[in-house]
Scaffold this motif. Structure first.
Motif, PDB file in Angstrom:
ATOM      1  N   PRO A  73       0.818  -1.212   0.000  1.00 24.54           N
ATOM      2  CA  PRO A  73       0.000   0.000   0.000  1.00 24.54           C
ATOM      3  C   PRO A  73       0.851   1.260   0.000  1.00 24.54           C
ATOM      4  CG  PRO A  73       0.119  -0.875   2.208  1.00 24.54           C
ATOM      5  CD  PRO A  73       0.864  -1.835   1.326  1.00 24.54           C
ATOM      6  N   PRO A  74       0.269   2.395  -0.393  1.00 23.90           N
ATOM      7  CA  PRO A  74       0.996   3.662  -0.241  1.00 23.90           C
ATOM      8  C   PRO A  74       1.274   3.879   1.246  1.00 23.90           C
ATOM      9  CG  PRO A  74      -1.271   4.034  -0.983  1.00 23.90           C
ATOM     10  CD  PRO A  74      -1.072   2.573  -0.917  1.00 23.90           C
ATOM     11  N   PHE A  75       2.409   4.495   1.549  1.00 24.47           N
ATOM     12  CA  PHE A  75       2.788   4.614   2.951  1.00 24.47           C
ATOM     13  C   PHE A  75       2.112   5.759   3.678  1.00 24.47           C
ATOM     14  CE2 PHE A  75       5.084   1.055   2.725  1.00 24.47           C
ATOM     15  CZ  PHE A  75       6.402   1.080   2.300  1.00 24.47           C
ATOM     16  N   GLY A  76       1.529   6.682   2.917  1.00 25.53           N
ATOM     17  CA  GLY A  76       0.917   7.831   3.570  1.00 25.53           C
ATOM     18  C   GLY A  76       1.918   8.966   3.639  1.00 25.53           C
ATOM     19  N   THR A  77       1.519  10.119   3.135  1.00 26.40           N
ATOM     20  CA  THR A  77       2.426  11.270   3.106  1.00 26.40           C
ATOM     21  C   THR A  77       1.744  12.411   3.839  1.00 26.40           C
ATOM     22  OG1 THR A  77       1.461  12.070   1.067  1.00 26.40           O
ATOM     23  CG2 THR A  77       3.314  10.568   0.867  1.00 26.40           C
ATOM     24  N   LYS A  78       2.336  13.590   3.711  1.00 25.17           N
ATOM     25  CA  LYS A  78       1.796  14.759   4.416  1.00 25.17           C
ATOM     26  C   LYS A  78       0.302  14.950   4.179  1.00 25.17           C
ATOM     27  CE  LYS A  78       5.313  18.175   5.509  1.00 25.17           C
ATOM     28  NZ  LYS A  78       6.254  17.233   6.071  1.00 25.17           N
ATOM     29  N   ASN A  79      -0.144  14.745   2.948  1.00 24.15           N
ATOM     30  CA  ASN A  79      -1.554  14.997   2.643  1.00 24.15           C
ATOM     31  C   ASN A  79      -2.395  13.743   2.625  1.00 24.15           C
ATOM     32  OD1 ASN A  79      -0.976  17.747   2.253  1.00 24.15           O
ATOM     33  ND2 ASN A  79      -0.296  17.317   0.167  1.00 24.15           N
ATOM     34  N   ASN A  80      -1.779  12.622   2.973  1.00 26.27           N
ATOM     35  CA  ASN A  80      -2.485  11.362   2.781  1.00 26.27           C
ATOM     36  C   ASN A  80      -2.287  10.445   3.975  1.00 26.27           C
ATOM     37  OD1 ASN A  80      -4.127   9.769   1.296  1.00 26.27           O
ATOM     38  ND2 ASN A  80      -2.597   9.171  -0.205  1.00 26.27           N
ATOM     39  N   ILE A  83      -3.570   6.413   5.103  1.00 26.96           N
ATOM     40  CA  ILE A  83      -4.078   5.626   3.974  1.00 26.96           C
ATOM     41  C   ILE A  83      -3.615   4.186   4.062  1.00 26.96           C
ATOM     42  CG2 ILE A  83      -2.199   6.192   2.354  1.00 26.96           C
ATOM     43  CD1 ILE A  83      -4.442   6.272   0.181  1.00 26.96           C
ATOM     44  N   ASP A  84      -2.449   3.959   4.661  1.00 29.90           N
ATOM     45  CA  ASP A  84      -1.977   2.578   4.788  1.00 29.90           C
ATOM     46  C   ASP A  84      -2.899   1.769   5.706  1.00 29.90           C
ATOM     47  OD1 ASP A  84       0.795   3.183   7.135  1.00 29.90           O
ATOM     48  OD2 ASP A  84      -1.160   4.140   6.913  1.00 29.90           O
ATOM     49  N   MET A  85      -3.480   2.439   6.699  1.00 30.09           N
ATOM     50  CA  MET A  85      -4.429   1.763   7.600  1.00 30.09           C
ATOM     51  C   MET A  85      -5.729   1.433   6.878  1.00 30.09           C
ATOM     52  SD  MET A  85      -3.042   1.214  10.358  1.00 30.09           S
ATOM     53  CE  MET A  85      -1.356   1.251   9.807  1.00 30.09           C
ATOM     54  N   VAL A  86      -6.147   2.328   5.988  1.00 27.72           N
ATOM     55  CA  VAL A  86      -7.376   2.094   5.230  1.00 27.72           C
ATOM     56  C   VAL A  86      -7.215   0.848   4.358  1.00 27.72           C
ATOM     57  CG1 VAL A  86      -8.952   3.050   3.499  1.00 27.72           C
ATOM     58  CG2 VAL A  86      -7.949   4.544   5.237  1.00 27.72           C
ATOM     59  N   PHE A  87      -6.058   0.742   3.716  1.00 30.28           N
ATOM     60  CA  PHE A  87      -5.785  -0.430   2.879  1.00 30.28           C
ATOM     61  C   PHE A  87      -5.839  -1.710   3.714  1.00 30.28           C
ATOM     62  CE2 PHE A  87      -4.194   0.244  -1.527  1.00 30.28           C
ATOM     63  CZ  PHE A  87      -4.464   1.592  -1.644  1.00 30.28           C
ATOM     64  N   LEU A  88      -5.205  -1.657   4.888  1.00 28.91           N
ATOM     65  CA  LEU A  88      -5.153  -2.829   5.760  1.00 28.91           C
ATOM     66  C   LEU A  88      -6.562  -3.228   6.221  1.00 28.91           C
ATOM     67  CD1 LEU A  88      -2.904  -4.609   6.764  1.00 28.91           C
ATOM     68  CD2 LEU A  88      -2.510  -3.014   8.627  1.00 28.91           C
ATOM     69  N   ASP A  89      -7.329  -2.243   6.624  1.00 29.59           N
ATOM     70  CA  ASP A  89      -8.704  -2.514   7.071  1.00 29.59           C
ATOM     71  C   ASP A  89      -9.540  -3.136   5.952  1.00 29.59           C
ATOM     72  OD1 ASP A  89      -9.126   0.431   9.235  1.00 29.59           O
ATOM     73  OD2 ASP A  89      -8.074  -1.474   9.520  1.00 29.59           O
ATOM     74  N   ARG A  90      -9.401  -2.601   4.759  1.00 31.28           N
ATOM     75  CA  ARG A  90     -10.167  -3.113   3.624  1.00 31.28           C
ATOM     76  C   ARG A  90      -9.768  -4.547   3.295  1.00 31.28           C
ATOM     77  NH1 ARG A  90     -14.200  -1.188   2.879  1.00 31.28           N
ATOM     78  NH2 ARG A  90     -13.797   0.759   1.788  1.00 31.28           N
ATOM     79  N   ALA A  91      -8.466  -4.804   3.314  1.00 30.17           N
ATOM     80  CA  ALA A  91      -7.982  -6.155   3.015  1.00 30.17           C
ATOM     81  C   ALA A  91      -8.534  -7.152   4.037  1.00 30.17           C
ATOM     82  CB  ALA A  91      -6.462  -6.182   2.999  1.00 30.17           C
ATOM     83  N   LEU A  92      -8.541  -6.779   5.297  1.00 32.55           N
ATOM     84  CA  LEU A  92      -9.061  -7.668   6.340  1.00 32.55           C
ATOM     85  C   LEU A  92     -10.565  -7.882   6.185  1.00 32.55           C
ATOM     86  CD1 LEU A  92      -6.924  -6.285   9.285  1.00 32.55           C
ATOM     87  CD2 LEU A  92      -6.889  -8.644   8.433  1.00 32.55           C
ATOM     88  N   GLU A  93     -11.249  -6.886   5.689  1.00 23.38           N
ATOM     89  CA  GLU A  93     -12.690  -7.015   5.450  1.00 23.38           C
ATOM     90  C   GLU A  93     -12.967  -8.024   4.329  1.00 23.38           C
ATOM     91  OE1 GLU A  93     -14.638  -3.239   4.528  1.00 23.38           O
ATOM     92  OE2 GLU A  93     -15.908  -4.321   3.100  1.00 23.38           O
TER      93      GLU A  93
END
Lengths: 157, 121
Positions: A73-80, A83-93
């Motif tokens: 997943p993208p690691f998440g930057t200043k403006n984002n 996002i890495d947590m969102v990817f993880l949550d979605r994958a687990l879902e």
């Protein structure tokens, strides 16, 4: 395009080659999809489906339909951030089994606490260094090495 | 897009209560041989929504080999091969998926469905 300019999308191909019954690749970016489709053709992959979707939006897939997920997943930057947590949550879902993912080592404690509080078990399978090329003007160096964990998030049995 | 994938997908349009299954229509369908893996097909059997699979297969003209009811576990090989064919060897290359409630259409181009919604949706 020259091979070294073409961004390589190989996670799904690796899975297929290692004997997955079927692979579904989720990707939102049209350029990445073009690269991926090209790679699938070149490697003659006949068992990988690609779905263009935004995993940060409500899901196009039913819950628990996949056995496992592997992602970078993208690691998440200043403006984002986050996002890495969102990817993880979605994958687990979407998965009924374990999720394998890459995350900045600096987020290891946070991820572990967050996942364990929800009943998952986190294992760091490998520690690596990723080279992140200069992408934005605000990055002062040409290239930066980032400490990255390859983790497994598993459901307690 | 294979029918295995279609069976796993649902609509994510705002306000939809039951977005499954997505209605399937096709203008170009390709059949490609894929190696048969009996264990995999057997394992998928209780994960599939059989009615939706039969409906989608009939939509593509390949539903004749499928029984009305889902096969029991440990079905015979001939049956598993029929299921394998429908799940993995029939590709919708060009077509559309449609939300069963809103009618919103999602294009399938070059075998890839585009599920992206606009901001307002």
């Amino acid at each position: 395009k020259q091979w070294y300019q073409r961004r390589v999308r190989v996670l799904s191909i690796g899975c297929a080659m290692l004997g997955a019954g079927h692979v579904t690749a989720l990707e939102v970016d049209p350029d990445a999809i073009e690269d991926l489709a090209g790679n699938l053709e070149e490697y003659e992959m006949d068992n990988v489906d690609v779905v263009q979707c935004d995993v940060t939006a409500p899901s196009s897939f039913k819950e628990g339909v996949f056995d496992t997920a592997i992602m970078n997943p993208p690691f998440g930057t200043k403006n984002n951030e986050g996002i890495d947590m969102v990817f993880l949550d979605r994958a687990l879902e979407l998965c009924r089994g374990s999720v394998y993912s890459f995350h900045k080592s600096s987020t290891r404690e946070f991820i572990t606490r967050r996942m364990e509080s929800r009943g998952y078990h986190v294992t760091v399978l490998a520690e690596m260094k990723f080279s992140i090329p200069q992408m934005y003007k605000m990055h002062r160096k040409k290239e930066v090495l980032v400490d990255v964990d390859f983790i497994r998030v598993a459901r307690e049995r | 897009m294979k029918l295995l994938t279609h069976n796993m997908m649902k609509s994510h349009c705002k306000g939809v209560t039951n977005g499954f299954p997505l209605k399937l229509s096709s203008t170009k369908v390709d059949v490609k041989e894929v190696e048969f893996n009996a264990d995999f097909i057997t394992r998928m059997l209780d994960r599939l929504e059989w009615g939706a699979l039969v409906e989608a297969a009939r939509q593509l003209g390949v539903g004749d080999s499928l029984p009305e009811m889902a096969p029991e576990e440990g079905g015979d090989e001939e049956l598993l091969r029929s299921v394998h064919h429908v799940l993995l060897e029939v590709e919708v290359t060009e077509g559309e998926l449609e939300c069963p409630e809103t009618g919103r259409r999602f294009p399938i181009r070059n075998g890839i469905p585009d599920m992206r919604l606009n901001e307002e949706e």
